[in-house]
Design an enzyme around this catalytic site. Sequence first.
Site, PDB file in Angstrom:
ATOM      1  N   HIS A   1       1.110  -1.098   0.120  1.00  0.00           N
ATOM      2  CA  HIS A   1       0.214   0.184   0.297  1.00  0.00           C
ATOM      3  C   HIS A   1       0.981   1.100   0.377  1.00  0.00           C
ATOM      4  CE1 HIS A   1      -2.897   3.056   2.531  1.00  0.00           C
ATOM      5  NE2 HIS A   1      -3.123   2.517   0.878  1.00  0.00           N
TER       6      HIS A   1
ATOM      7  N   HIS B   1      -1.419  10.883  -2.739  1.00  0.00           N
ATOM      8  CA  HIS B   1      -2.563  10.593  -1.877  1.00  0.00           C
ATOM      9  C   HIS B   1      -3.619  11.848  -1.693  1.00  0.00           C
ATOM     10  CE1 HIS B   1      -4.918   9.265   1.515  1.00  0.00           C
ATOM     11  NE2 HIS B   1      -5.838   8.080   0.524  1.00  0.00           N
TER      12      HIS B   1
END
Length: 307
Positions: free
Chosen positions: A64, A106
């Site tokens: 991730h 992100h």
Amino acid sequence: MRSDRLRTVLALATTATLLGLTGAASPGARPEQRRVVFDDAKPTALDNPVLLRPAGAPMTVVAHRGASSLAPENTMVAQEVGRRSGADFIENDVQLSRDGVPYLMHDTTVDRTTNGSGDITTLTAAQIDRLDAGAWFAPVFAAARVPTLAAQLADLRSRGGNLLLEIKRATTVQQVRAIIAVVRAQGMTGRVVVQSFEPQHLRWVHESAPELPLALLRRALDADPVATAEELHLSAYNPSGTALETRPGVVADLHRAGIATWVWTVDSAAKWSTYDRYGVDGIITNRPGELTGWSDARSTAPPAAAP
């Protein structure tokens, strides 16, 4: 234990720095697939992604935002640590700069993960390239840069790895096509899976690049996940762990339709064991090295003695 972990991270960070990853632009294979070569002179490509896990195989390990528990997220060094940890896929997020360059980021703003400030979509490529994306995590990562998608894919292509790419905040089909153009230009359509929380993003990808596998991210399960998956031409349906626990049977339903399930973001061995029992195909985790070791240990454990 903590000192051993720190020494490992520092060694990996040093290796990555020597390889030029911290000052560049950005950054996966179950036992029978782990054929990544780290000799830069002799890169070996992985097979095309297989999203459904074969019977008896371990779950796919997805790092991730790279190995984000050990290195600054969405950077080349996080990708390198994730790759050396044995991850099958690197997962990262892509957004466009003000001048249309796809970057890994992100958050809406660059504030949390760089020394800059502002919405990434309001910054030019030249401004983003000057940002330090590593010092916030630890001094050893100072001078890590915000990677472009092109730089990340070039590294994966030449040194090994697959990418689970999350599209964020695209508001037009033209913006999605700009991302697809980079994937195609890098010759990586066979090693990239595109995911998003937004069904429209996936419709645009399928319309523009039907060869790219698609995955839908979900915080809560759809009433009929199979129908949703079929409508969106999905290869994988990717719910949160919390959502999946409300109806574990959807994994089998999706499998009967030929659709994989990759669950996010799961960092504990207890949960890995739970989702393994559910039959999920992959785990998205901040701890790819630990998950790889956990999976390998289970696959090599001797059978229990007969009573």
